[in-house]
Design a protein around this motif. Structure first.
Motif, short mmCIF file in Angstrom:
data_model
loop_
_atom_site.label_atom_id
_atom_site.label_comp_id
_atom_site.label_asym_id
_atom_site.label_seq_id
_atom_site.Cartn_x
_atom_site.Cartn_y
_atom_site.Cartn_z
N ALA A 70 -2.18 -5.86 -8.15
CA ALA A 70 -1.90 -6.87 -7.49
C ALA A 70 -0.49 -7.61 -7.47
N MET A 71 0.15 -7.21 -8.36
CA MET A 71 1.49 -7.59 -8.31
C MET A 71 2.35 -6.92 -7.35
N LEU A 72 2.15 -5.64 -6.92
CA LEU A 72 2.75 -5.00 -5.86
C LEU A 72 2.19 -5.30 -4.44
N SER A 73 1.23 -6.23 -4.26
CA SER A 73 0.66 -6.64 -3.09
C SER A 73 1.82 -6.66 -2.00
N ASP A 74 2.86 -7.26 -2.12
CA ASP A 74 3.78 -7.84 -1.31
C ASP A 74 5.03 -6.97 -1.35
N ALA A 75 5.24 -5.95 -2.24
CA ALA A 75 6.27 -5.24 -2.49
C ALA A 75 6.61 -4.01 -1.20
N PRO A 76 7.49 -3.79 -0.99
CA PRO A 76 7.71 -2.72 -0.01
C PRO A 76 7.85 -1.23 -0.42
N ILE A 77 6.83 -1.01 -1.10
CA ILE A 77 6.29 0.26 -1.64
C ILE A 77 5.12 0.71 -1.94
N ARG A 78 4.69 1.71 -1.69
CA ARG A 78 3.26 2.19 -1.81
C ARG A 78 3.00 2.67 -3.22
N PRO A 79 2.09 1.79 -3.97
CA PRO A 79 1.93 2.20 -5.44
C PRO A 79 0.76 3.40 -5.44
N ARG A 92 -14.17 6.93 -11.19
CA ARG A 92 -14.73 6.51 -10.05
C ARG A 92 -14.33 5.01 -9.85
N THR A 93 -14.40 4.15 -11.08
CA THR A 93 -14.28 2.81 -10.92
C THR A 93 -12.81 2.57 -10.54
N VAL A 94 -11.59 3.39 -11.30
CA VAL A 94 -10.50 3.07 -11.05
C VAL A 94 -10.04 3.45 -9.64
N ALA A 95 -10.95 4.26 -8.97
CA ALA A 95 -10.71 4.91 -7.59
C ALA A 95 -10.86 3.93 -6.75
N GLU A 96 -12.01 3.11 -7.22
CA GLU A 96 -12.44 1.89 -5.99
C GLU A 96 -11.24 0.85 -6.16
N VAL A 97 -10.73 0.48 -7.38
CA VAL A 97 -9.74 -0.30 -7.35
C VAL A 97 -8.58 0.10 -6.42
N CYS A 98 -8.19 1.01 -6.63
CA CYS A 98 -7.18 1.81 -5.87
C CYS A 98 -7.31 1.69 -4.62
N ARG A 99 -8.52 2.08 -4.12
CA ARG A 99 -8.78 1.88 -2.56
C ARG A 99 -8.93 0.58 -1.97
N ASN A 100 -9.16 -0.48 -2.82
CA ASN A 100 -8.96 -1.93 -2.60
C ASN A 100 -7.64 -2.34 -2.31
N HIS A 101 -6.56 -1.84 -3.05
CA HIS A 101 -5.28 -1.90 -3.10
C HIS A 101 -4.35 -1.02 -2.18
N ASP A 102 -4.97 -0.02 -1.40
CA ASP A 102 -4.19 1.05 -0.78
C ASP A 102 -3.31 1.74 -1.63
N ALA A 103 -3.70 2.09 -2.84
CA ALA A 103 -3.02 2.89 -3.70
C ALA A 103 -3.65 3.99 -3.99
N ILE A 104 -2.60 5.08 -4.20
CA ILE A 104 -3.14 6.43 -4.55
C ILE A 104 -3.53 6.74 -6.12
N LEU A 105 -4.78 6.94 -6.04
CA LEU A 105 -5.19 7.55 -7.40
C LEU A 105 -4.79 8.99 -7.80
N THR A 142 -15.12 7.52 -3.23
CA THR A 142 -14.92 6.23 -3.01
C THR A 142 -14.29 5.86 -1.78
N GLY A 143 -13.43 6.79 -1.18
CA GLY A 143 -12.64 6.39 0.09
C GLY A 143 -11.22 6.09 -0.23
N ALA A 144 -10.69 6.41 -1.61
CA ALA A 144 -9.53 6.26 -2.15
C ALA A 144 -8.77 7.33 -1.58
N THR A 145 -7.42 7.06 -1.45
CA THR A 145 -6.40 8.29 -1.41
C THR A 145 -5.99 9.07 -2.86
N VAL A 146 -6.53 10.34 -2.96
CA VAL A 146 -6.50 10.90 -4.35
C VAL A 146 -5.39 12.04 -4.22
#
Length: 247
Positions: A70-79, A92-105, A142-146
């Motif tokens: 969440a702290m990186l939501s406006d940062a110009p970098i993919r987390p 599985r749970t952390v992958a869902e969190v990553c999916r919601n933030h468009d982050a790579i698990l 989960t649909g996350a980028t893995v």
């Protein structure tokens, strides 16, 4: 996947959102972590801390990941988040969190510390492809980028063949610490069509060019990731390479 084609590689117990923001002028991605997710890996992390290694040990690792992303939501970098686990549920749970933030698990098959490997996490997963692929599959569902962070020169591991299996299980990204076997990057690039990040000794135009000539799609920086002069050189080298390739 990300631009510029420079990633900041996770440094256990050091790579957090503040660190990622500090490099966002130069890098297109930053892998936070590593984060121990379940009790066995958290116990191993505590043992590492007891011998003066740094580790993230928040009370709730899933909440910690969510807060950091969440702290990186406006940062110009993919987390991305580098994680270690011996069980599937927290993956599985952390992958869902990553999916919601468009982050790579990023599943850690890289850590070589004995305390972590003895749990069945870290680079021990490279010797147990079924378990590694199962973690990838559960995360990808989960649909996350893995992604998977791996290293070369692990005895008994055919990394190009394993890379094919990892990609078939659903991985989009392979992040490979080449150690002293840079040519393996070429073997993996020939074996798969995933996004391939090369790591180890990336400092300047010479090292960047070597990895990109072998077929890497991006490079990553580890220990010097808090040094703007190194980040700047690597970004310039990758930008020049991909401009010339496109041209």
């Amino acid at each position: 996947m990300f631009t510029p084609r420079v990633a900041m590689a996770s440094l256990s117990g050091e790579s957090d959102a503040e660190w990622a923001i500090g490099g966002s002028e130069y890098a297109g991605a930053a892998f936070l972590g590593g984060i121990a997710l379940d009790e066995r890996t958290r116990t191993a992390a505590r043992k590492l801390v007891s011998r003066d290694r740094t580790e993230f040990l928040p009370d709730d690792p899933i909440d910690f990941v969510d807060e950091q992303l969440a702290m990186l939501s406006d940062a110009p970098i993919r987390p991305g988040i580098n994680v270690r686990s011996t069980t599937l549920s927290p993956v599985r749970t952390v992958a869902e969190v990553c999916r919601n933030h468009d982050a790579i698990l990023e599943i850690n098959a890289h850590c070589r510390q004995e305390e972590m490997c003895s749990t069945g996490a870290g680079q021990s997963l490279l010797r147990n492809p079924d378990r590694l692929c199962e973690q990838v599959r559960v995360a990808a569902e989960t649909g996350a980028t893995v992604g998977v962070k791996a290293r070369t020169e692990v005895f008994g591991t055919d990394l190009p063949e394993l890379s094919r299996r990892i990609v078939d299980a659903g991985a989009d990204v392979l992040h490979v610490d080449a150690m002293d076997s840079e040519h393996v990057i070429g073997d993996i690039a020939a074996a798969t069509d995933c996004f391939l990040i090369a790591n180890n000794g990336v400092r300047d135009e010479v090292t960047v060019t070597e990895y990109l000539e072998y077929g890497a799609d991006a490079v990553s920086i580890g220990r010097p990731s808090d040094r703007p002069e190194v980040l700047s050189r690597v970004r310039s080298a990758t930008a020049e390479w991909f401009t010339e390739v496109v041209a």
